[in-house]
Design an enzyme around this catalytic site. Structure first.
Site, PDB file in Angstrom:
ATOM      1  N   ASP A 183       0.862  -1.175   0.000  1.00 53.55           N
ATOM      2  CA  ASP A 183       0.000   0.000   0.000  1.00 53.55           C
ATOM      3  C   ASP A 183       0.906   1.236   0.000  1.00 53.55           C
ATOM      4  OD1 ASP A 183      -2.445   1.600   0.550  1.00 53.55           O
ATOM      5  OD2 ASP A 183      -1.425   1.931   2.467  1.00 53.55           O
TER       6      ASP A 183
ATOM      7  N   ASP B 281      -0.279   5.202   0.600  1.00 51.86           N
ATOM      8  CA  ASP B 281      -0.620   6.195   1.617  1.00 51.86           C
ATOM      9  C   ASP B 281      -0.705   5.546   2.993  1.00 51.86           C
ATOM     10  OD1 ASP B 281      -1.013   8.604  -0.004  1.00 51.86           O
ATOM     11  OD2 ASP B 281      -2.686   7.513  -0.874  1.00 51.86           O
TER      12      ASP B 281
END
Length: 331
Positions: free
Chosen positions: A15, A17
């Site tokens: 991932d 953010d």
């Protein structure tokens, strides 16, 4: 030498953010950890629910932190959302795009016709986060959805982690349309499978590992896809969230940051810990011992998850436990 978490996997799905960075700042430990993954020859895929940036912009953003990446290593929810539409619609179908230019480009690139108004008779609506969306654009989308258009949401993240704090995410705006239309969208991003399946396929991986900071998207997506996961505490969810997680949002491993990829498996696995003991069950646990606070968290999670889910009170039996619980904000 003990096997590290990375040793058991041929691809790492990261991932962005809250995991690799927060807005314009790299997450602690991220740069050295990712460089070591590359040095080991393990495939990396940056898997983001952010639909507002094209893959090239993600590559440039990573380069600003000193991370080299290629566009093929980036999988976005805009790509996944457009792919879901292309699988369900004939070429040339009109799609009302409620999102950024990056989403428009993905839709157009798969042979569909992006439009902006209900009067253009769209047969589908695709929605992704874009800071410049207006009330009028939401109104056009609502009219199309109420008229029967297929509705695809790139992701359902309610918040977006930044260096300033949590901002409204696409999921918050999805709720606006849900309330206005009484309809539910198909979701392309995490925790649904389209985005993760595309990333795994592009890496040619047989044993991928998902790494993220959000229980409801990253970790739930891994559970949904049947792959192991590592949760890092650099983003949205907290130790308290983790301890009280429902079964479909529970990671296999927990670390402070991405450096956990290179730790021995036994040090990051959610399991009983030699330096900590946990007594009790149900809605109350008692912790005793001394050592790494995250070890205490892993032990507490193992005990809590074996008994159930939801709110739980944790008591300290000694000074070591009190210090750990204070560090974890569980006191």
């Amino acid at each position: 030498m003990s096997a590290t978490l990375l040793d058991g996997h041929d691809a790492v799905l990261l991932d962005l953010d809250g995991t690799v960075y927060r807005g314009g700042e790299a997450a602690p430990g991220a740069l050295e950890a990712i460089r070591e993954v590359h040095r080991r020859g393990v495939a990396v895929r940056y898997v983001t629910n952010n639909a507002s940036k094209p893959a090239r912009a993600v590559v440039d953003h990573l380069a600003a932190f000193g991370l080299e990446a290629e566009e093929r290593e980036v999988s976005t929810s805009a790509q996944a959302g457009a792919a879901v539409l292309a699988e369900k619609l004939p070429a040339g179908s009109r799609v009302l795009v409620l999102g950024a230019p990056a989403l428009v480009a993905e839709v157009e690139g798969l042979g569909l016709e992006p439009v902006r108004e209900f009067a253009e008779e769209p047969v589908a609506v695709v929605q992704g986060l874009f800071a410049e969306l207006t009330y009028g654009q939401f109104a056009e989308a609502a009219l199309a959805i109420r008229a029967g258009a297929l509705w695809v949401a790139c992701n359902g993240d309610r918040t977006l982690p930044t260096e300033r704090g949590l901002l409204p995410g696409n999921g918050a705006l999805v709720e606006l349309l849900r309330a206005a239309t009484d309809q539910d969208p198909l979701v392309a991003g995490k925790p649904e499978r389209p985005l993760l399946d595309r990333a795994v396929s592009s890496a040619g991986a047989g044993d991928p590992l998902m790494v993220g900071d959000r229980l409801d998207t990253d970790i739930a997506g891994a559970v949904h896809a049947g792959m192991p996961s590592l949760m890092v505490l650099t983003g949205v969810n907290t130790p308290r969230d983790l301890l009280e997680a429902v079964p479909e949002q529970r990671p296999d491993h927990v670390a402070a940051d991405l450096r956990g990829l290179h730790a021995p498996v036994a040090e990051v696995a959610v399991a009983e810990q030699s330096s900590w003991s946990v007594r009790g069950g149900g809605d109350e646990l008692e912790l005793a011992g001394a050592g790494d606070a995250l070890g205490a968290l892993r032990a507490l999670c193992a005990a809590r998850w074996a008994a159930g889910a939801g709110p739980v009170r944790v008591r300290a039996a000694d000074d070591g436990a009190r210090a750990a619980l204070r560090s974890l904000d569980l006191d």
